[in-house]
Motif scaffolding. Structure first.
Motif, PDB file in Angstrom:
ATOM      1  N   GLU A 164       0.820  -1.212   0.000  1.00 28.78           N
ATOM      2  CA  GLU A 164       0.000   0.000   0.000  1.00 28.78           C
ATOM      3  C   GLU A 164       0.857   1.266   0.000  1.00 28.78           C
ATOM      4  O   GLU A 164       0.748   2.123   0.862  1.00 28.78           O
ATOM      5  CB  GLU A 164      -0.956  -0.019   1.195  1.00 28.78           C
ATOM      6  CG  GLU A 164      -1.962  -1.162   1.124  1.00 28.78           C
ATOM      7  CD  GLU A 164      -2.855  -1.256   2.351  1.00 28.78           C
ATOM      8  OE1 GLU A 164      -2.668  -0.453   3.294  1.00 28.78           O
ATOM      9  OE2 GLU A 164      -3.731  -2.138   2.383  1.00 28.78           O
ATOM     10  N   PHE A 165       1.716   1.382  -1.000  1.00 27.48           N
ATOM     11  CA  PHE A 165       2.555   2.570  -1.167  1.00 27.48           C
ATOM     12  C   PHE A 165       2.397   3.067  -2.590  1.00 27.48           C
ATOM     13  O   PHE A 165       1.974   2.316  -3.485  1.00 27.48           O
ATOM     14  CB  PHE A 165       4.022   2.252  -0.853  1.00 27.48           C
ATOM     15  CG  PHE A 165       4.567   1.066  -1.590  1.00 27.48           C
ATOM     16  CD1 PHE A 165       5.115   1.211  -2.856  1.00 27.48           C
ATOM     17  CD2 PHE A 165       4.516  -0.205  -1.042  1.00 27.48           C
ATOM     18  CE1 PHE A 165       5.609   0.125  -3.560  1.00 27.48           C
ATOM     19  CE2 PHE A 165       5.014  -1.305  -1.735  1.00 27.48           C
ATOM     20  CZ  PHE A 165       5.562  -1.134  -2.991  1.00 27.48           C
ATOM     21  N   THR A 166       2.721   4.330  -2.820  1.00 25.82           N
ATOM     22  CA  THR A 166       2.430   4.930  -4.118  1.00 25.82           C
ATOM     23  C   THR A 166       3.541   5.868  -4.593  1.00 25.82           C
ATOM     24  O   THR A 166       4.360   6.343  -3.805  1.00 25.82           O
ATOM     25  CB  THR A 166       1.119   5.755  -4.058  1.00 25.82           C
ATOM     26  OG1 THR A 166       1.270   6.808  -3.099  1.00 25.82           O
ATOM     27  CG2 THR A 166      -0.065   4.887  -3.686  1.00 25.82           C
ATOM     28  N   VAL A 167       3.495   6.140  -5.884  1.00 19.72           N
ATOM     29  CA  VAL A 167       4.262   7.213  -6.515  1.00 19.72           C
ATOM     30  C   VAL A 167       3.272   8.346  -6.765  1.00 19.72           C
ATOM     31  O   VAL A 167       2.227   8.136  -7.383  1.00 19.72           O
ATOM     32  CB  VAL A 167       4.869   6.756  -7.852  1.00 19.72           C
ATOM     33  CG1 VAL A 167       5.575   7.916  -8.555  1.00 19.72           C
ATOM     34  CG2 VAL A 167       5.821   5.585  -7.640  1.00 19.72           C
ATOM     35  N   ASN A 168       3.571   9.538  -6.265  1.00 16.93           N
ATOM     36  CA  ASN A 168       2.646  10.673  -6.379  1.00 16.93           C
ATOM     37  C   ASN A 168       3.266  11.787  -7.222  1.00 16.93           C
ATOM     38  O   ASN A 168       4.359  12.266  -6.914  1.00 16.93           O
ATOM     39  CB  ASN A 168       2.326  11.256  -4.997  1.00 16.93           C
ATOM     40  CG  ASN A 168       1.637  10.261  -4.087  1.00 16.93           C
ATOM     41  OD1 ASN A 168       1.165   9.224  -4.515  1.00 16.93           O
ATOM     42  ND2 ASN A 168       1.586  10.594  -2.809  1.00 16.93           N
ATOM     43  N   VAL A 169       2.540  12.208  -8.248  1.00 20.31           N
ATOM     44  CA  VAL A 169       2.993  13.309  -9.104  1.00 20.31           C
ATOM     45  C   VAL A 169       1.841  14.305  -9.237  1.00 20.31           C
ATOM     46  O   VAL A 169       0.758  13.949  -9.698  1.00 20.31           O
ATOM     47  CB  VAL A 169       3.400  12.823 -10.508  1.00 20.31           C
ATOM     48  CG1 VAL A 169       3.891  13.999 -11.357  1.00 20.31           C
ATOM     49  CG2 VAL A 169       4.475  11.743 -10.418  1.00 20.31           C
ATOM     50  N   ALA A 170       2.074  15.552  -8.827  1.00 22.12           N
ATOM     51  CA  ALA A 170       1.030  16.581  -8.890  1.00 22.12           C
ATOM     52  C   ALA A 170       1.561  17.822  -9.584  1.00 22.12           C
ATOM     53  O   ALA A 170       2.762  18.116  -9.529  1.00 22.12           O
ATOM     54  CB  ALA A 170       0.549  16.945  -7.479  1.00 22.12           C
TER      55      ALA A 170
END
Length: 254
Positions: A99-105
């Motif tokens: 339950e981990f992610t790569v976040n791009v905003a």
């Protein structure tokens, strides 16, 4: 975000996710940052892929959780920039629960307007552009549109995102208004995405987070018809503040 190919950003997030998975599938070293939170080799591998890729694809500056202190000061002069968390949910990564992610905003004058959240271990990707739509892709399936669900008729019908076993006093006080509500748990920015796709109604974050933890999923929530509001003021959560820490906030449908 002019002249930016959104598919290029999606592909970049997937590349970072693949680099994370190469390390996730074997033994990995864990270091300590100055704030004593765990830092893995995967953080840095994803950081370099994202920063170098975004600088190659666009003209906008990039701020990452792993950026230098100088960059973290300079960003106060930026009106538009990329805000990334190369690996959101480091503790989940170390626990190997997926339950981990790569976040791009993309941040435009203090507001997240575009976001990609990719969970490489689950092979699930969320995408949102404010004013357009939010989408989800599982594996190689086509992108499907997602949206927040309608407000339940009864308080007992609510689904709330939070810990079942480790509940703060603030969280207990919050859920006291929702007797018999279903409580579901999830790691990293996936908690906000549960609201965005209509699997939960409310996510009260009554603890500290940083701007890079939330920006990408925040954009997805808004694109899906939801809001991310400061808990004390009921105003929209803002970005590129003097202090990169977020106040407590509530994620829900409008």
């Amino acid at each position: 975000m002019r002249n930016t190919n959104k598919q290029d950003i999606i592909d970049l997030a997937r590349r970072a996710g693949n680099a994370i998975m190469e390390i996730y599938q074997k033994d990995f070293a864990v270091y300590d940052k100055t704030d004593a939170s765990p830092l893995t080799e995967a953080d840095l591998a994803a950081h370099h892929i994202l920063v170098e890729g975004l600088k190659r694809l666009t003209d906008y500056p990039v701020l990452s959780e792993e950026s230098s202190e100088e960059d973290k000061k300079d960003r106060l002069n930026w009106d538009q920039y990329w805000l990334i968390d190369p690996l959101d949910g480091t503790k989940e990564f170390i626990k190997k629960n997926g339950e981990f992610t790569v976040n791009v905003a993309f941040i435009d004058n203090g507001k997240p307007t575009f976001g990609v959240v990719y969970a490489p271990a689950l092979d699930v990707l969320y995408l949102g552009e404010v004013g357009f739509q939010a989408q989800k892709q599982t594996g190689t399936a086509p992108l499907e549109r997602i949206s927040v669900r309608e407000k339940p008729a009864r308080a007992s019908d609510y689904v709330i995102v939070g810990s079942r076993s480790h509940q703060s006093d603030e969280f207990k006080t919050f859920i006291s208004d929702y007797p018999d509500a279903d409580i579901i748990s999830m790691g990293s920015s996936l908690k906000l995405c549960l609201v965005a796709e209509g699997k939960a109604d409310i996510y009260p974050r009554l603890g500290l987070t940083c701007e890079w933890d939330t920006a990408a999923a925040h954009a997805i929530v808004e694109a899906a018809g939801g809001v991310v509001l400061q808990a004390l003021t009921n105003q929209n959560l803002e970005y590129n503040k003097e202090n990169l820490l977020n106040p407590y906030f509530i994620v829900k449908a409008k």
